[in-house]
Design a protein around this motif. Structure first.
Motif, PDB file in Angstrom:
ATOM      1  N   PRO B  10      14.170 -33.927   4.616  1.00 43.47           N
ATOM      2  CA  PRO B  10      12.848 -34.540   4.485  1.00 43.47           C
ATOM      3  C   PRO B  10      12.266 -34.816   5.876  1.00 43.47           C
ATOM      4  O   PRO B  10      12.983 -35.314   6.749  1.00 43.47           O
ATOM      5  CB  PRO B  10      13.122 -35.849   3.746  1.00 43.47           C
ATOM      6  CG  PRO B  10      14.552 -35.847   3.364  1.00 43.47           C
ATOM      7  CD  PRO B  10      15.235 -34.701   4.004  1.00 43.47           C
ATOM      8  N   GLY B  11      11.015 -34.464   6.060  1.00 45.09           N
ATOM      9  CA  GLY B  11      10.367 -34.732   7.345  1.00 45.09           C
ATOM     10  C   GLY B  11      10.558 -33.638   8.376  1.00 45.09           C
ATOM     11  O   GLY B  11       9.989 -33.699   9.454  1.00 45.09           O
ATOM     12  N   GLU B  12      11.335 -32.616   8.030  1.00 44.68           N
ATOM     13  CA  GLU B  12      11.652 -31.602   9.037  1.00 44.68           C
ATOM     14  C   GLU B  12      10.431 -30.774   9.418  1.00 44.68           C
ATOM     15  O   GLU B  12      10.253 -30.418  10.578  1.00 44.68           O
ATOM     16  CB  GLU B  12      12.778 -30.687   8.531  1.00 44.68           C
ATOM     17  CG  GLU B  12      13.360 -29.831   9.625  1.00 44.68           C
ATOM     18  CD  GLU B  12      14.738 -29.283   9.287  1.00 44.68           C
ATOM     19  OE1 GLU B  12      15.212 -29.519   8.169  1.00 44.68           O
ATOM     20  OE2 GLU B  12      15.319 -28.618  10.157  1.00 44.68           O
ATOM     21  N   PHE B  15       8.329 -32.676  11.788  1.00 44.62           N
ATOM     22  CA  PHE B  15       9.017 -32.719  13.066  1.00 44.62           C
ATOM     23  C   PHE B  15       8.802 -31.410  13.824  1.00 44.62           C
ATOM     24  O   PHE B  15       8.524 -31.406  15.026  1.00 44.62           O
ATOM     25  CB  PHE B  15      10.509 -32.971  12.839  1.00 44.62           C
ATOM     26  CG  PHE B  15      11.279 -33.302  14.090  1.00 44.62           C
ATOM     27  CD1 PHE B  15      11.073 -34.498  14.750  1.00 44.62           C
ATOM     28  CD2 PHE B  15      12.218 -32.412  14.598  1.00 44.62           C
ATOM     29  CE1 PHE B  15      11.780 -34.803  15.893  1.00 44.62           C
ATOM     30  CE2 PHE B  15      12.931 -32.715  15.736  1.00 44.62           C
ATOM     31  CZ  PHE B  15      12.716 -33.915  16.388  1.00 44.62           C
ATOM     32  N   ALA B  18       5.415 -31.295  15.241  1.00 47.33           N
ATOM     33  CA  ALA B  18       5.324 -32.234  16.363  1.00 47.33           C
ATOM     34  C   ALA B  18       5.908 -31.595  17.614  1.00 47.33           C
ATOM     35  O   ALA B  18       5.359 -31.717  18.716  1.00 47.33           O
ATOM     36  CB  ALA B  18       6.063 -33.531  16.026  1.00 47.33           C
ATOM     37  N   LEU B  19       7.016 -30.872  17.456  1.00 51.10           N
ATOM     38  CA  LEU B  19       7.616 -30.191  18.602  1.00 51.10           C
ATOM     39  C   LEU B  19       6.653 -29.148  19.163  1.00 51.10           C
ATOM     40  O   LEU B  19       6.530 -28.987  20.382  1.00 51.10           O
ATOM     41  CB  LEU B  19       8.929 -29.513  18.193  1.00 51.10           C
ATOM     42  CG  LEU B  19      10.089 -30.425  17.831  1.00 51.10           C
ATOM     43  CD1 LEU B  19      11.327 -29.600  17.512  1.00 51.10           C
ATOM     44  CD2 LEU B  19      10.405 -31.406  18.953  1.00 51.10           C
ATOM     45  N   ILE B  60      11.187 -22.005  15.439  1.00 52.91           N
ATOM     46  CA  ILE B  60      11.826 -23.071  14.649  1.00 52.91           C
ATOM     47  C   ILE B  60      11.018 -23.321  13.372  1.00 52.91           C
ATOM     48  O   ILE B  60      11.579 -23.435  12.278  1.00 52.91           O
ATOM     49  CB  ILE B  60      11.931 -24.366  15.493  1.00 52.91           C
ATOM     50  CG1 ILE B  60      12.930 -24.168  16.638  1.00 52.91           C
ATOM     51  CG2 ILE B  60      12.347 -25.544  14.626  1.00 52.91           C
ATOM     52  CD1 ILE B  60      12.876 -25.235  17.706  1.00 52.91           C
ATOM     53  N   MET B  67      13.416 -22.023   4.783  1.00 47.41           N
ATOM     54  CA  MET B  67      14.457 -22.815   4.113  1.00 47.41           C
ATOM     55  C   MET B  67      14.010 -23.188   2.707  1.00 47.41           C
ATOM     56  O   MET B  67      12.821 -23.258   2.413  1.00 47.41           O
ATOM     57  CB  MET B  67      14.694 -24.118   4.889  1.00 47.41           C
ATOM     58  CG  MET B  67      15.443 -23.944   6.179  1.00 47.41           C
ATOM     59  SD  MET B  67      15.530 -25.556   6.985  1.00 47.41           S
ATOM     60  CE  MET B  67      16.338 -25.103   8.500  1.00 47.41           C
ATOM     61  N   PHE B  82      12.663 -39.490   3.011  1.00 46.32           N
ATOM     62  CA  PHE B  82      12.773 -39.525   4.472  1.00 46.32           C
ATOM     63  C   PHE B  82      13.372 -40.845   4.918  1.00 46.32           C
ATOM     64  O   PHE B  82      14.321 -40.897   5.700  1.00 46.32           O
ATOM     65  CB  PHE B  82      11.384 -39.311   5.087  1.00 46.32           C
ATOM     66  CG  PHE B  82      11.350 -39.501   6.567  1.00 46.32           C
ATOM     67  CD1 PHE B  82      11.817 -38.506   7.411  1.00 46.32           C
ATOM     68  CD2 PHE B  82      10.863 -40.681   7.126  1.00 46.32           C
ATOM     69  CE1 PHE B  82      11.785 -38.681   8.775  1.00 46.32           C
ATOM     70  CE2 PHE B  82      10.838 -40.852   8.500  1.00 46.32           C
ATOM     71  CZ  PHE B  82      11.298 -39.853   9.320  1.00 46.32           C
ATOM     72  N   ARG B  85      17.135 -41.048   3.653  1.00 43.76           N
ATOM     73  CA  ARG B  85      18.148 -40.160   4.234  1.00 43.76           C
ATOM     74  C   ARG B  85      18.188 -40.182   5.762  1.00 43.76           C
ATOM     75  O   ARG B  85      19.252 -40.054   6.358  1.00 43.76           O
ATOM     76  CB  ARG B  85      17.884 -38.724   3.772  1.00 43.76           C
ATOM     77  CG  ARG B  85      18.090 -38.553   2.282  1.00 43.76           C
ATOM     78  CD  ARG B  85      19.228 -37.589   1.986  1.00 43.76           C
ATOM     79  NE  ARG B  85      18.867 -36.219   2.321  1.00 43.76           N
ATOM     80  CZ  ARG B  85      18.238 -35.403   1.497  1.00 43.76           C
ATOM     81  NH1 ARG B  85      17.886 -35.835   0.318  1.00 43.76           N
ATOM     82  NH2 ARG B  85      17.975 -34.183   1.867  1.00 43.76           N
ATOM     83  N   THR B  86      17.005 -40.286   6.399  1.00 45.63           N
ATOM     84  CA  THR B  86      17.034 -40.185   7.862  1.00 45.63           C
ATOM     85  C   THR B  86      16.982 -41.532   8.552  1.00 45.63           C
ATOM     86  O   THR B  86      17.570 -41.710   9.605  1.00 45.63           O
ATOM     87  CB  THR B  86      15.866 -39.333   8.375  1.00 45.63           C
ATOM     88  OG1 THR B  86      14.667 -39.963   7.962  1.00 45.63           O
ATOM     89  CG2 THR B  86      15.915 -37.935   7.831  1.00 45.63           C
ATOM     90  N   THR B  87      16.266 -42.487   7.965  1.00 46.29           N
ATOM     91  CA  THR B  87      16.241 -43.794   8.616  1.00 46.29           C
ATOM     92  C   THR B  87      16.626 -44.874   7.626  1.00 46.29           C
ATOM     93  O   THR B  87      15.788 -45.624   7.161  1.00 46.29           O
ATOM     94  CB  THR B  87      14.843 -44.126   9.190  1.00 46.29           C
ATOM     95  OG1 THR B  87      13.885 -43.716   8.210  1.00 46.29           O
ATOM     96  CG2 THR B  87      14.576 -43.457  10.488  1.00 46.29           C
ATOM     97  N   PRO B  88      17.914 -44.951   7.305  1.00 49.98           N
ATOM     98  CA  PRO B  88      18.358 -46.026   6.425  1.00 49.98           C
ATOM     99  C   PRO B  88      18.124 -47.385   7.085  1.00 49.98           C
ATOM    100  O   PRO B  88      17.891 -47.457   8.295  1.00 49.98           O
ATOM    101  CB  PRO B  88      19.845 -45.749   6.233  1.00 49.98           C
ATOM    102  CG  PRO B  88      20.228 -44.722   7.216  1.00 49.98           C
ATOM    103  CD  PRO B  88      19.000 -44.111   7.773  1.00 49.98           C
TER     104      PRO B  88
END
Lengths: 500, 163, 336
Positions: B10-12, B15, B18-19, B60, B67, B82, B85-88
């Motif tokens: 999630p959020g990839e 991201f 953003a890169l 990327i 995916m 998100f 899973r990524t920022t508990p």
């Protein structure tokens, strides 16, 4: 010769010098292990501290700190994934995975023995071949430094994580971060946005602590409740057969360390990275895949960075040219103590040379002794409950970053890098290439531009120089070979050759 | 190759873009340094780094699009996944604590801010009781003070808020 | 419970701070001072600073904690001292660079106006050196070569505003001189490149070059002075070949200690006294002379006059050479 021997043994027989060397080495190990405290910093402080002393005790203390400090960086790299010093970055790549597998004790034992071996090779090179090596080091022109930096940066290819694009992105980001600040060649600001704070650039130690230490600590918050890994501390000293197996790799890496250490523009950090890259290319069947806890991955960098210590002393003692930042400080100390560091130093004060060789040998032995004691205790650090360990890692990261140059701004950078690194990890990036790019980017940038300016800003003349100088030609061919060996073309050729 | 690709996180996608933006920004800023007036100008490497970042960000992103989509359970949204899973919570709390600690470092001073940070974070993460948190924070802070301030003469912030 | 204990810890801090401040009003200095060194560890500024400080500490009765804060040609350290509380506890150990920040667009802070020279300790004398394999024996040979083959001879430099840059700008006033300037990371790396044959000549500080010249690894063509230097026997002054260069001399880098001008006068005087004593210590004087430096030990108005003249000569030379980004006239620096 008997004179040389008596100078060599000076630090061994004088109880005061013996004690100072031991104290210096012991302190050095902890200075090296604590992120933010560097050997350069310690040596500067020691200059003021030993101001009123004789020169020999002062040098004995500094040599001990140097030897111990370069080794000590591996401690925190293995245990906490925070390289205590830039020279230990490569060690973290496989050292920390080893600790995660419960082999922190073995990893520390192996690094200690390899550091000792590397240190010894460096000292031997200093004692036997110092004049020849320093003349060789002078041959390196800016374009050769460029080639060395490119060679080091090729390591990105093997540190890419999920895909090469991710490795390239991280590496290029590191290069861009390394460019921040005042360009040393034109005094123009790059990515400074008109602020004075950014003129000094972003210290790569702050990035190193953030990307390695803080992002790892944050990532570990995901499995707070996971059972702790039991550290196996039954066998600390690597077995004889293990040592025999890694001896050739350790010696190869040490040779790289001596040369890179002796070059005036590069030090132990680059030596360790290049040795790691070399190990990754030459070792066919590592004990485990690199990056997952290969013994080879700690043997190579740790041999190289301690060999670089002896290497750095080579141009300093023979020509009065510092081989790295620490030897630059030692030259200052020699000045203050009334000596004249320069090409005449060895002729006019020959005792200094053999005294230093003897002293470094002694420090190397103390390093082995102190390094091997207390490993059981340190391995247990990894077993500390994460609820306590993680806050301690975080606070140490903050203090360490602040200590680099007393700047709170650096601390913000460090936290920013920690958070960014955390997301990079989550989305399948490796943080290694960022720090690699930050270290090698500036070297590559300045070397390239120096070489281009020397060639009169003429790209044709610039290219020609790579062919006309034998040293540049050899290095350029080596780089070309390394690049080709990473492409599918090479695999095709090899397959065809193997097929007959 | 295709089937070995993992699922998107999630959020990839965000991201990845953003890169790409970061890469374009670095490239533009690198060019702006001195307009690349000569092959040895100060902007060559910054612009080159930006170019490499941009091109690899495109690669990327392409891969991210290939995916399989992120696994979003019934009754949950991408944003919620998100966060989960990524920022508990632990990560968010610790990041916030760190930020507060840094902001407090100069006004409150090193000792006060560090003690508060250590105490609160150990108390929150370790859940081992007040006494442990108190002992560990005091002990380690004392050790840090001795090493950095006394031995290495690092001038740590002394704070101005309570003067 | 938590809050009360935390508060207790926090409360201890202001108490200590308050005590310290009360004491500060009684005597100066009443605690350790902080000295920021503009350049990195091991350089000439660093060595000079660390050599004088122990003697000053003895006179002052308190320690001066030294810290290297390099970066931005020293602008970072200067800005840090400028923003620090002007209580006399923060010192700037600097070289000549801050006088050039204005014309190089590195900082808008007017150094002479904003800072008070506690002591200009010593100045160096530049020496023009070459690789001994090159055929040139005198400064004239080198200048002739640069005129014959414009844009071929490579000078090892240290970046804009550095000593090689300024000296080569002064040389270029002789007319028809063009050379390549390859910037290295400092004097040491430049001299190293010279020995490797990667550059042809370099105007370097006498201290950095002396030992290499004595060992025959570098050849000194001229000293940047109107008279020969004792530490370079047999090397003629640059004015021997080109008398017109005398108008720039004496010129060279210098090292000293500054505080903000707004520091109370009584505190400044205490510092001036302590540094005056420290700089006359025979050990320090001997170190400076051995490095080929000229001990100055001047402060206050005397130092200001020296600094203003130096700034005027240097900035206008850079302006004439087209190397100034902001004209010295715009900054109100008079012509020499």
């Amino acid at each position: 010769m008997s004179d040389s021997l008596s100078y060599f043994l000076m630090a061994w027989t004088d109880p005061q010098l013996l004690l100072l060397t031991a104290a210096g080495t012991f302190a050095g190990i902890y200075i090296g292990a604590i992120p933010g405290l560097s050997v350069t910093m310690a040596a500067s402080i020691l200059i003021s501290f030993t101001f009123s002393w004789d020169v020999n005790p002062a040098l004995a203390l500094i040599a001990g700190v140097f030897m111990g400090g370069v080794y000590g960086g591996s401690r925190s790299a293995i245990l906490l994934n925070i390289p205590g010093a830039p020279a230990a970055i490569a060690t973290a790549l496989d050292g920390f995975p080893l600790a995660k597998r419960g082999e922190a004790g073995v990893a520390i034992g192996l690094t200690t023995v390899c550091s000792f071996l590397g240190g010894f090779v460096g000292i031997a090179a200093l004692a036997i071949a110092a004049p020849a090596i320093s003349e060789f080091a002078l041959l390196f022109a800016p374009r050769d430094y460029l080639l060395l930096a490119v060679m080091g940066l090729l390591l990105v290819g093997s540190l890419s994580g999920e895909s090469l694009a991710k490795g390239l992105y991280a590496g290029a980001l590191g290069v861009a971060l390394g460019m921040v600040g005042m360009d040393p060649m034109t005094a123009e600001g790059r990515f400074t946005f008109g602020t004075v704070q950014l003129l000094g650039g972003i210290p790569y130690v702050a990035a190193m602590i953030g990307f390695f230490g803080v992002s790892e600590a944050l990532a570990q918050l995901h499995n707070l409740k996971a059972p702790r890994i039991k550290q196996d501390v039954s066998r600390i000293l690597p077995s004889w057969s293990l040592l025999r197996r890694y001896l050739p790799l350790s010696l190869r890496s040490s040779a790289i360390g001596v040369v890179i250490g002796a070059l005036p523009g590069t030090g132990g950090d680059i030596a360790a990275l290049m040795a790691y890259d070399q190990a990754k290319r030459t070792v066919k069947n590592p004990s485990r895949p690199f990056g997952e806890g290969a013994y080879e991955g700690v043997v190579a960098p740790e041999s190289a960075n301690n060999a670089a210590v002896g290497g750095a002393y080579i141009p300093m003692l023979t020509l009065g040219i510092p081989g790295d930042a620490v030897t630059a400080v030692i030259i200052g100390a020699l000045f203050i103590h009334g000596l004249k560091p320069g090409p005449m130093l060895m002729i006019e004060t020959p005792h200094l040379f053999w005294f230093t060789v003897g002293n470094l040998t002694l420090a190397n032995i103390f390093m082995l002794v102190f390094g091997l004691s207390g490993i059981r205790f340190f391995a247990k650090v990894v077993e500390t409950p994460p609820g306590i360990l993680i806050p301690l890692i975080l606070i140490l990261s903050v203090v360490g970053t602040y200590a680099i140059q007393n700047s709170v701004v650096d601390v913000y950078w460090m936290l920013g890098f920690g958070l960014f690194g955390y997301f990079l990890r989550i989305y399948g990036f490796q943080v290694g290439p960022v720090v690699l790019g930050m270290i090698l980017g500036p070297l590559m940038d300045t070397s390239y531009r120096r070489a281009m300016i020397s060639a009169g800003d003429d790209p044709v003349a610039f290219a020609q120089e790579f062919v006309t100088s034998p040293l540049s030609l050899v290095l350029a061919l080596a780089v070309a070979l390394l690049v080709i060996s990473q492409t599918p073309l090479w695999r095709g050729i090899r397959a065809r050759l193997a097929g007959g | 190759m295709e089937q070995t690709l993992r699922r998107r996180q999630p959020g990839e996608t965000v991201f990845g873009y953003a890169l790409l933006l970061l890469g374009l920004f670095v490239m533009a800023e690198g060019y702006r340094i001195d307009g690349l007036y000569s092959p040895s100008s100060a902007g060559v490497f910054p612009a080159l780094a930006g170019l490499v970042m941009t091109v690899s960000a495109l690669a990327i992103i392409r891969r991210i699009h290939r995916m399989r989509p992120a696994h979003i359970p019934e009754g949950s949204g991408t944003a919620r996944e998100f966060v989960r899973r990524t920022t508990p919570a632990d990560v968010a709390v610790m990041a916030a604590l760190m930020l507060a600690y840094m902001l407090a470092l100069e006004p409150v001073g090193f000792l006060g801010a560090s003690f508060a940070f250590l105490f609160l974070s150990i108390f929150y993460l370790h859940r081992g009781g007040l006494l442990t948190a108190l002992l560990v924070s005091t002990g380690s802070l004392a050790a840090i003070w001795v090493v950095f301030r006394v031995l290495f003469t690092v001038v740590l912030p002394s704070g101005w808020l309570f003067r | 419970m938590i809050t009360r204990r935390t508060f207790g810890a926090l409360a201890a801090v202001p108490l200590l701070g308050g005590l310290r401040q009360a004491a500060a009003q009684e005597a100066f200095p009443s605690r350790d001072l902080l000295g920021l060194i503009q350049w990195g560890a091991g350089g000439a500024t660093d060595v000079t600073s660390r050599a004088v400080t122990p003697h000053v500490e003895a006179a002052l009765g308190h320690k001066i904690v030294l810290q290297n804060r390099p970066g931005g040609s020293g602008a970072i350290a200067m800005t840090a001292v400028h923003t620090a509380n002007p209580d006399g506890y923060t010192l700037l150990y600097a070289a000549e660079n801050p006088l050039l920040y204005g014309v190089l667009n590195l900082s808008r802070i007017d150094f002479v106006q904003e800072f008070y020279a506690v002591n200009v300790l010593a100045r160096g004398v530049p020496v023009i050196v070459t690789n001994p394999d090159r055929p040139w024996r005198t400064l004239k040979d080198l200048v002739d070569e640069m005129r014959r083959n414009p844009g071929r001879v490579r000078m090892a430099g240290t970046g804009p505003g550095g000593q090689p840059h300024v000296i080569s700008s002064m040389l270029s006033t002789l007319g028809n001189i063009r050379h390549i300037s390859v910037p290295f990371d400092g004097e040491g790396p430049g001299l190293t490149a010279l020995q490797g044959g990667h550059a042809d000549f370099m105007p370097a500080g006498s201290g950095a070059a002396a030992e290499h010249v004595r060992a025959g690894r570098l050849r000194a063509l001229a000293v940047w002075n109107t008279e020969p230097l004792p530490s370079f026997p047999g090397v003629p002054p640059a004015t021997a070949d080109f008398p017109e260069l005398a108008r720039f001399m004496p010129w060279g880098s210098f090292y000293g200690v500054w505080v903000k001008r707004s520091v109370p006068a009584d505190r400044r005087d205490k510092l001036v006294q302590a540094f005056k004593t420290g700089a006359t210590n025979p050990q320090f004087v001997e170190l400076m002379q051995r490095n080929g430096n000229v001990v100055m030990n001047i402060s206050g108005d005397e130092a200001d006059r020296f600094l203003k003249r130096w700034q005027s000569v240097t900035t206008w030379t850079l302006q004439e050479a087209g190397a100034a980004r902001t004209s010295p006239a715009e900054l109100g620096i008079p012509r020499p």
